[in-house]
Design a protein around this motif. Structure first.
Motif, PDB file in Angstrom:
ATOM      1  N   ASP A 226       0.828  -1.206   0.000  1.00 64.26           N
ATOM      2  CA  ASP A 226       0.000   0.000   0.000  1.00 64.26           C
ATOM      3  C   ASP A 226       0.866   1.262   0.000  1.00 64.26           C
ATOM      4  N   LYS A 227       1.909   1.240   0.792  1.00 64.38           N
ATOM      5  CA  LYS A 227       2.785   2.411   0.893  1.00 64.38           C
ATOM      6  C   LYS A 227       3.421   2.745  -0.446  1.00 64.38           C
ATOM      7  N   TRP A 228       3.693   1.722  -1.257  1.00 64.87           N
ATOM      8  CA  TRP A 228       4.344   1.940  -2.557  1.00 64.87           C
ATOM      9  C   TRP A 228       3.486   2.827  -3.466  1.00 64.87           C
ATOM     10  N   PHE A 229       2.170   2.804  -3.290  1.00 65.02           N
ATOM     11  CA  PHE A 229       1.256   3.600  -4.125  1.00 65.02           C
ATOM     12  C   PHE A 229       1.025   5.005  -3.569  1.00 65.02           C
ATOM     13  N   ARG A 230       1.579   5.294  -2.403  1.00 69.23           N
ATOM     14  CA  ARG A 230       1.295   6.570  -1.766  1.00 69.23           C
ATOM     15  C   ARG A 230       1.716   7.744  -2.666  1.00 69.23           C
ATOM     16  N   GLY A 231       0.822   8.721  -2.816  1.00 68.11           N
ATOM     17  CA  GLY A 231       1.122   9.897  -3.628  1.00 68.11           C
ATOM     18  C   GLY A 231       0.909   9.708  -5.111  1.00 68.11           C
ATOM     19  N   SER A 232       0.405   8.542  -5.521  1.00 65.70           N
ATOM     20  CA  SER A 232       0.218   8.271  -6.944  1.00 65.70           C
ATOM     21  C   SER A 232      -1.161   8.722  -7.410  1.00 65.70           C
ATOM     22  N   VAL A 233      -1.331   8.710  -8.743  1.00 65.20           N
ATOM     23  CA  VAL A 233      -2.590   9.081  -9.375  1.00 65.20           C
ATOM     24  C   VAL A 233      -3.087   7.914 -10.213  1.00 65.20           C
ATOM     25  N   THR A 416      -3.783  -7.568  -8.688  1.00 66.54           N
ATOM     26  CA  THR A 416      -2.761  -7.535  -9.740  1.00 66.54           C
ATOM     27  C   THR A 416      -1.851  -6.327  -9.559  1.00 66.54           C
ATOM     28  N   LEU A 417      -2.436  -5.184  -9.208  1.00 70.26           N
ATOM     29  CA  LEU A 417      -1.626  -3.991  -8.931  1.00 70.26           C
ATOM     30  C   LEU A 417      -0.702  -4.230  -7.735  1.00 70.26           C
ATOM     31  N   LYS A 418      -1.228  -4.876  -6.700  1.00 68.72           N
ATOM     32  CA  LYS A 418      -0.413  -5.141  -5.513  1.00 68.72           C
ATOM     33  C   LYS A 418       0.703  -6.137  -5.813  1.00 68.72           C
ATOM     34  N   GLU A 419       0.383  -7.128  -6.608  1.00 70.54           N
ATOM     35  CA  GLU A 419       1.418  -8.096  -7.005  1.00 70.54           C
ATOM     36  C   GLU A 419       2.539  -7.395  -7.769  1.00 70.54           C
ATOM     37  N   TYR A 420       2.156  -6.473  -8.619  1.00 71.70           N
ATOM     38  CA  TYR A 420       3.150  -5.701  -9.361  1.00 71.70           C
ATOM     39  C   TYR A 420       3.980  -4.855  -8.394  1.00 71.70           C
TER      40      TYR A 420
END
Length: 447
Positions: A226-233, A416-420
């Protein structure tokens, strides 16, 4: 007796005494002359006997390549070594690693060093040399001399003893086996690596225990993903709008609470049109703009784009790809620190003219190729995981018997997004560790 007779008697006596004295001196001279000869003979004989009794020790040396991680503490397990007081241990670079007589190696800094442990009992000399490389790894440790299955290291056995024949052996060749000067780890388990030398009925032998294991994978937690997506669009069309609603039903922090700027019926065709009061461009913070300009205003480092379903009917698959690539190139040119993640168009449950799964596959193949050759552009395939056995959108993932997605489908989408993300976290961690290894090695080895 007259005076003449007495004088003659003294002369004769004197001559006799002189002869006796001379005889005695000659006898002594012969004795003394023999003594050095006899002494010399004894010394030569002793030297020959000494030469025959002093035999040089037969030696054996085993040299093995190995890798440890910075911070590891490993104890070498050896068989055949003499008592501790007959052992020496040294490291050629103590800034990289140290070793003691008990075979305990401490990996301190990234770099290279030679660990040498030698034992001598008078008749044999046994040496183990570890050509050690210490690297940085944030998620692996080694507590023993260890290789991962499939890895190769250098290995050799040698002796300085004249005419010695050297051999290498593995007690379990199914675990690890040597061929030439290479040792390959084959199967999880333990084996003893033995180096020996033989000559003239004499032998020296030393053994080192090796473990082979499966290479551990970094443990990536859900929170890390989850943290990896922080600040993304997240940008998209109606499928993206549905995904935004799905994310809102999850827990706080899901996918880093990414910002969604999806618009129904949106796509490349809409984004490349002039911005105006009646245009379909998304509004962010009260401002209507193209995607690339929103990314600039937000300072976004990661943008996930899912366009395509509304473009094929307008452009056709080939022209859509061309225009999509143009949109992305403009975005990354304007936003130098942004990476674009192309999320593949999702599959169709029911085709509609050019909007069919055959064209979707064609589009996804082209976009994947484009991402592979373009810096700061990557491709995520959510199309394939959502297909059923017939090659269309799986029924339970479709909400309208057409193209829109159910919550079950969005779970596959988000998984799938999390696996990536999990894969990228490992790649990024490895890359960071490698940079630390290179930088620190230059300091410790003076490169």
């Amino acid at each position: 007796m007259n005076g003449v007779s007495i004088k003659r008697s003294y002369i004769i006596l004197g001559i006799f005494i002189l002869m006796l004295f001379t005889f005695c001196c000659l006898q002594e001279s012969e004795v003394y002359a023999e003594e050095p000869a006899a002494s010399g003979a004894v010394t030569e004989s002793s030297a020959e006997a000494s030469t025959e009794s002093v035999v040089p020790p037969i030696d054996i040396s085993m040299e093995l390549g190995a890798t440890l991680y910075k911070g590891d503490k490993v104890t070498l397990e050896l068989k055949g070594m003499p008592q501790t007081d007959q052992i020496t241990a040294e490291s050629s670079n103590t800034r990289v690693a140290t070793v003691n007589k008990s075979g305990v190696i401490k990996a301190l800094k990234c770099g290279k060093t030679r660990i040498t442990i030698t034992g001598s009992d008078g008749s044999t000399v046994k040496t183990v040399i570890i050509k050690l490389k210490v690297v940085k790894c944030s998620y692996r440790t080694r507590k023993n001399l260890l290789m991962y299955r499939g890895e190769k290291e250098s290995i050799s056995a040698s002796s300085n003893y004249a005419g010695a024949v050297c051999r290498l052996n593995s007690s379990d060749r199914k675990v690890a086996a040597s061929a030439g000067n290479a040792l390959k780890a084959l199967k999880k388990g333990k084996t003893w690596l033995t180096a020996s030398s033989e000559a003239a009925g004499r032998k020296a032998e030393i053994s080192l225990k090796l473990r082979v294991a499966e290479k551990p994978v970094m443990k990536v937690t859900n929170a890390m993903e989850d943290k990896w997506f922080r600040g993304s669009v997240m940008a998209g069309h109606s499928v993206g709008v549905g995904f935004q609603m799905y994310c809102r039903t999850r827990y706080n922090g899901f996918l880093g609470n990414a910002r969604h700027i999806s618009v129904g019926c949106y796509g490349v065709y809409n984004d490349m049109r002039p911005v105006g009061p009646g245009s379909l461009h998304p509004t962010v913070n009260g401002r209507k703009a193209r995607l690339k300009d929103h990314i600039t205003a937000l300072g976004t480092r990661k943008v996930f784009i899912n366009y395509g379903l509304n473009d094929i009917g307008v452009f056709g698959p080939d022209k859509f790809v061309t225009n999509y690539e143009k949109l992305i190139k403009e975005l990354i040119k304007q936003n130098k620190k942004t990476t674009v993640y192309i999320v593949s168009p999702t599959p169709m449950y029911k085709p509609s003219g050019a909007l069919n799964n055959g064209n979707m596959k064609k589009i996804n193949k082209a976009l994947k190729s484009f991402a592979k050759k373009t810096d700061r552009v990557e491709f995520i395939d959510v199309f394939t995981p959502m297909l059923d056995s017939s090659g269309k959108l799986k029924g339970e993932y479709c909400s309208d018997a057409y193209c829109h997605i159910t919550n079950a489908g969005y779970k596959v989408y988000s998984d799938t997004l999390k696996e990536y993300a999990r894969k990228k976290i490992i790649e990024e961690t490895d890359k960071k560790d490698k940079l630390i290894t290179v930088r620190e090695s230059k300091k410790t080895n003076g490169d």
